[in-house]
Write a protein that holds these residues in place. Structure first.
Motif, PDB file in Angstrom:
ATOM      1  N   PHE A 190      44.061  43.758  35.394  1.00  0.00           N
ATOM      2  CA  PHE A 190      45.238  44.255  36.115  1.00  0.00           C
ATOM      3  C   PHE A 190      45.018  44.233  37.623  1.00  0.00           C
ATOM      4  O   PHE A 190      45.972  44.169  38.396  1.00  0.00           O
ATOM      5  CB  PHE A 190      45.640  45.654  35.634  1.00  0.00           C
ATOM      6  CG  PHE A 190      44.715  46.766  36.040  1.00  0.00           C
ATOM      7  CD1 PHE A 190      44.873  47.429  37.257  1.00  0.00           C
ATOM      8  CD2 PHE A 190      43.691  47.181  35.194  1.00  0.00           C
ATOM      9  CE1 PHE A 190      44.032  48.462  37.626  1.00  0.00           C
ATOM     10  CE2 PHE A 190      42.839  48.216  35.561  1.00  0.00           C
ATOM     11  CZ  PHE A 190      43.005  48.859  36.785  1.00  0.00           C
ATOM     12  N   LEU A 191      43.758  44.254  38.062  1.00  0.00           N
ATOM     13  CA  LEU A 191      43.475  44.216  39.495  1.00  0.00           C
ATOM     14  C   LEU A 191      43.714  42.827  40.086  1.00  0.00           C
ATOM     15  O   LEU A 191      43.722  42.664  41.306  1.00  0.00           O
ATOM     16  CB  LEU A 191      42.040  44.657  39.774  1.00  0.00           C
ATOM     17  CG  LEU A 191      41.774  46.156  39.594  1.00  0.00           C
ATOM     18  CD1 LEU A 191      40.294  46.458  39.745  1.00  0.00           C
ATOM     19  CD2 LEU A 191      42.594  46.982  40.592  1.00  0.00           C
ATOM     20  N   GLY A 192      43.924  41.833  39.243  1.00  0.00           N
ATOM     21  CA  GLY A 192      44.272  40.500  39.724  1.00  0.00           C
ATOM     22  C   GLY A 192      45.754  40.307  39.936  1.00  0.00           C
ATOM     23  O   GLY A 192      46.184  39.245  40.415  1.00  0.00           O
ATOM     24  N   VAL A 193      46.561  41.314  39.600  1.00  0.00           N
ATOM     25  CA  VAL A 193      48.011  41.255  39.829  1.00  0.00           C
ATOM     26  C   VAL A 193      48.297  41.731  41.255  1.00  0.00           C
ATOM     27  O   VAL A 193      47.896  42.841  41.623  1.00  0.00           O
ATOM     28  CB  VAL A 193      48.771  42.125  38.817  1.00  0.00           C
ATOM     29  CG1 VAL A 193      50.272  42.107  39.113  1.00  0.00           C
ATOM     30  CG2 VAL A 193      48.500  41.658  37.391  1.00  0.00           C
ATOM     31  N   PHE A 194      48.993  40.914  42.044  1.00  0.00           N
ATOM     32  CA  PHE A 194      49.259  41.276  43.438  1.00  0.00           C
ATOM     33  C   PHE A 194      50.292  42.404  43.484  1.00  0.00           C
ATOM     34  O   PHE A 194      51.438  42.228  43.074  1.00  0.00           O
ATOM     35  CB  PHE A 194      49.772  40.060  44.202  1.00  0.00           C
ATOM     36  CG  PHE A 194      49.947  40.303  45.679  1.00  0.00           C
ATOM     37  CD1 PHE A 194      48.835  40.488  46.490  1.00  0.00           C
ATOM     38  CD2 PHE A 194      51.208  40.356  46.254  1.00  0.00           C
ATOM     39  CE1 PHE A 194      48.978  40.715  47.856  1.00  0.00           C
ATOM     40  CE2 PHE A 194      51.361  40.583  47.609  1.00  0.00           C
ATOM     41  CZ  PHE A 194      50.245  40.760  48.418  1.00  0.00           C
ATOM     42  N   PRO A 195      49.921  43.593  43.995  1.00  0.00           N
ATOM     43  CA  PRO A 195      50.808  44.753  43.883  1.00  0.00           C
ATOM     44  C   PRO A 195      51.613  45.071  45.134  1.00  0.00           C
ATOM     45  O   PRO A 195      52.419  45.998  45.122  1.00  0.00           O
ATOM     46  CB  PRO A 195      49.816  45.890  43.619  1.00  0.00           C
ATOM     47  CG  PRO A 195      48.623  45.505  44.456  1.00  0.00           C
ATOM     48  CD  PRO A 195      48.570  43.987  44.448  1.00  0.00           C
TER      49      PRO A 195
ATOM     50  N   PRO B  53      41.633  39.463  44.468  1.00  0.00           N
ATOM     51  CA  PRO B  53      42.144  38.109  44.196  1.00  0.00           C
ATOM     52  C   PRO B  53      41.194  37.353  43.276  1.00  0.00           C
ATOM     53  O   PRO B  53      39.976  37.413  43.427  1.00  0.00           O
ATOM     54  CB  PRO B  53      42.213  37.472  45.587  1.00  0.00           C
ATOM     55  CG  PRO B  53      41.333  38.292  46.465  1.00  0.00           C
ATOM     56  CD  PRO B  53      41.319  39.664  45.896  1.00  0.00           C
ATOM     57  N   GLY B  54      41.768  36.669  42.285  1.00  0.00           N
ATOM     58  CA  GLY B  54      40.966  35.902  41.334  1.00  0.00           C
ATOM     59  C   GLY B  54      40.128  36.777  40.436  1.00  0.00           C
ATOM     60  O   GLY B  54      38.999  36.421  40.085  1.00  0.00           O
ATOM     61  N   ALA B  55      40.660  37.950  40.059  1.00  0.00           N
ATOM     62  CA  ALA B  55      39.914  38.892  39.225  1.00  0.00           C
ATOM     63  C   ALA B  55      39.294  38.183  38.029  1.00  0.00           C
ATOM     64  O   ALA B  55      39.963  37.453  37.296  1.00  0.00           O
ATOM     65  CB  ALA B  55      40.836  40.015  38.757  1.00  0.00           C
ATOM     66  N   CYS B  56      37.986  38.386  37.844  1.00  0.00           N
ATOM     67  CA  CYS B  56      37.277  37.693  36.774  1.00  0.00           C
ATOM     68  C   CYS B  56      36.066  38.530  36.381  1.00  0.00           C
ATOM     69  O   CYS B  56      35.790  39.584  36.974  1.00  0.00           O
ATOM     70  CB  CYS B  56      36.835  36.299  37.241  1.00  0.00           C
ATOM     71  SG  CYS B  56      35.845  36.336  38.760  1.00  0.00           S
ATOM     72  N   GLY B  57      35.324  38.081  35.390  1.00  0.00           N
ATOM     73  CA  GLY B  57      34.122  38.779  34.967  1.00  0.00           C
ATOM     74  C   GLY B  57      34.421  40.193  34.519  1.00  0.00           C
ATOM     75  O   GLY B  57      35.283  40.430  33.675  1.00  0.00           O
TER      76      GLY B  57
ATOM     77  N   TYR C 174      32.190  43.694  41.609  1.00  0.00           N
ATOM     78  CA  TYR C 174      33.506  43.042  41.586  1.00  0.00           C
ATOM     79  C   TYR C 174      33.589  41.946  42.647  1.00  0.00           C
ATOM     80  O   TYR C 174      34.035  40.819  42.384  1.00  0.00           O
ATOM     81  CB  TYR C 174      34.607  44.068  41.874  1.00  0.00           C
ATOM     82  CG  TYR C 174      34.920  45.057  40.774  1.00  0.00           C
ATOM     83  CD1 TYR C 174      34.260  45.032  39.544  1.00  0.00           C
ATOM     84  CD2 TYR C 174      35.888  46.042  40.972  1.00  0.00           C
ATOM     85  CE1 TYR C 174      34.554  45.950  38.552  1.00  0.00           C
ATOM     86  CE2 TYR C 174      36.202  46.966  39.975  1.00  0.00           C
ATOM     87  CZ  TYR C 174      35.537  46.916  38.778  1.00  0.00           C
ATOM     88  OH  TYR C 174      35.843  47.813  37.797  1.00  0.00           O
ATOM     89  N   LEU C 175      33.174  42.270  43.870  1.00  0.00           N
ATOM     90  CA  LEU C 175      33.320  41.329  44.978  1.00  0.00           C
ATOM     91  C   LEU C 175      32.445  40.099  44.796  1.00  0.00           C
ATOM     92  O   LEU C 175      32.853  38.971  45.114  1.00  0.00           O
ATOM     93  CB  LEU C 175      32.983  42.025  46.299  1.00  0.00           C
ATOM     94  CG  LEU C 175      33.966  43.107  46.754  1.00  0.00           C
ATOM     95  CD1 LEU C 175      33.434  43.829  47.992  1.00  0.00           C
ATOM     96  CD2 LEU C 175      35.344  42.510  47.049  1.00  0.00           C
TER      97      LEU C 175
END
Length: 279
Positions: free
Chosen positions: A58-63, A49-53, A207-208
Motif C-alpha cells: 500500500f505504500l507504493g500507492v501515490f497518496p 516509490p517502487g515499493a518492493c521486498g 525499505y529505502l
C-alpha cells in the motif's frame, strides 16, 4: 520551485509538537518507544516509490493530491494534520544516508484516520489515492538554521464548512517545533538509518535500500496542536481543508483568515494547500 513527488520517498514525523499526540489520542501508541524528553517519537513512511521486498504494497500507492482529500466509506474520524514539509536531497554512503540537504518547503496535510489498534502509524496515513496533501507552491530554502527563511514562517490551518472559516490547528511558528534545524537533521539521520521495526515504528533504512536508495526525500516534520474546534471536529463530505505557511513579518493571522475566506492568496511568499473533501 517544482518537485516530482512521485519519485520522492515521503515520510512524516510523529510527536514533534508537544501535546499533539495526546490531542489525537495516539500517545498510548508510543509508550514503549524510547525517546529523549520532548523528542519526536518516530519517523513513519507515507509513500515509497517502487515499493518492493518487505515494503508493504500500500505504500507504493501515490497518496498525495493538492486539490482533494478522499476518504474511505465508513470512516468517520479523519482529521487534518497541518504541517511544514521539507524536501531534502539524500546523499548515500553505501547503505546509509550520510547527509540530508534541504531544498524547499511547503504546506502539508498529513491527513490521518483516528483508528484504535492499528499496528503501524502508516496504516492510518496512506489509504489510497488522494489521502494526503502537499502544496504545489513550494518555497526554496536558503539555509536550514536559525536566521534562515524558515524562522519567518508560521503554520496556520482552517476548515471551511458551509461558507464559514474555522481555525483548525493552532497558528504556530516553524521555529517552535520541538526539533528543528541541526537537531532535527541529526535525529532524522539516526531514524532513517537506524530505526527498528518495533511497536508502531518501521525499519525505514531497510525499505529505502530495497527500493533503490532514492536521492530525494520529503518529510512532513510534525503536526501542530489543534484548536478546540479542530480537536473535536472531523472531516465531512464537502468540507475544505486549508493549510497555509506564511511569513509573519509580512502578514498577520487575521489577514490569512481573510485570504482563506476569499480564496485569494499572493503567490510569491505563501505556500497554500486547499483540498476539497470528497467521500
Amino acid at each position: 520551485m517544482k518537485i516530482e513527488l512521485k519519485n520522492t520517498a515521503c515520510f512524516g514525523v510523529a510527536g514533534n509538537f508537544t501535546g499533539h499526540l495526546e490531542q489525537a489520542g495516539e500517545a498510548a501508541d508510543f509508550v514503549s518507544v524510547a525517546a529523549a524528553e520532548n523528542a519526536p517519537k518516530a519517523v513513519f513512511p507515507t509513500y515509497i516509490p517502487g515499493a518492493c521486498g518487505t515494503v508493504p504494497s500500500f505504500l507504493g500507492v501515490f497518496p498525495f493530491d493538492s486539490l482533494e482529500i478522499r476518504f474511505l466509506e465508513g470512516e468517520k474520524k479523519v482529521q487534518i494534520e497541518p504541517e511544514c514539509a521539507v524536501v531534502f536531497r539524500a546523499h548515500w554512503n553505501g547503505d546509509v544516508i550520510e547527509s540530508l540537504v534541504p531544498l524547499c518547503f511547503g504546506a502539508s496535510n498529513d491527513c490521518s484516520i483516528r483508528k484504535e489498534g492499528a499496528k503501524k502509524i502508516s496504516l492510518k496515513k496512506n489509504w489510497g489515492a488522494s489521502s494526503k496533501g502537499f502544496s504545489s507552491s513550494l518555497i526554496p530554502i536558503d539555509f536550514f538554521s536559525a536566521g534562515g527563511i524558515l524562522d519567518r514562517y508560521r503554520i496556520a490551518s482552517f476548515l471551511v464548512r458551509g461558507g464559514t472559516v474555522y481555525e483548525y490547528g493552532e497558528d504556530s511558528a516553524v521555529r517552535n517545533y520541538s526539533y528543528i534545524y541541526g537537531t532535527l537533521l541529526e535525529w532524522l539521520l539516526d531514524k532513517l538509518n537506524g530505526q527498528r521495526d518495533e511497536g508502531p515504528a518501521e525499519n525505514i533504512n531497510g525499505y529505502l535500500n530495497e527500493c533503490g536508495r532514492p536521492e530525494q526525500i520529503m518529510i512532513s516534520i510534525g503536526a501542530t496542536r489543534y484548536t478546540p474546534f479542530g480537536q473535536n471536529n472531523f472531516l465531512q463530505n464537502g468540507d475544505e481543508s486549508v493549510v497555509v505557511l506564511y511569513p509573519e513579518d509580512v502578514y498577520n493571522s487575521e489577514q490569512i483568515k481573510t485570504m482563506v475566506l476569499e480564496n485569494d492568496f499572493p503567490q510569491a511568499d505563501i505556500s497554500v494547500l486547499r483540498q476539497k473533501v470528497v467521500l
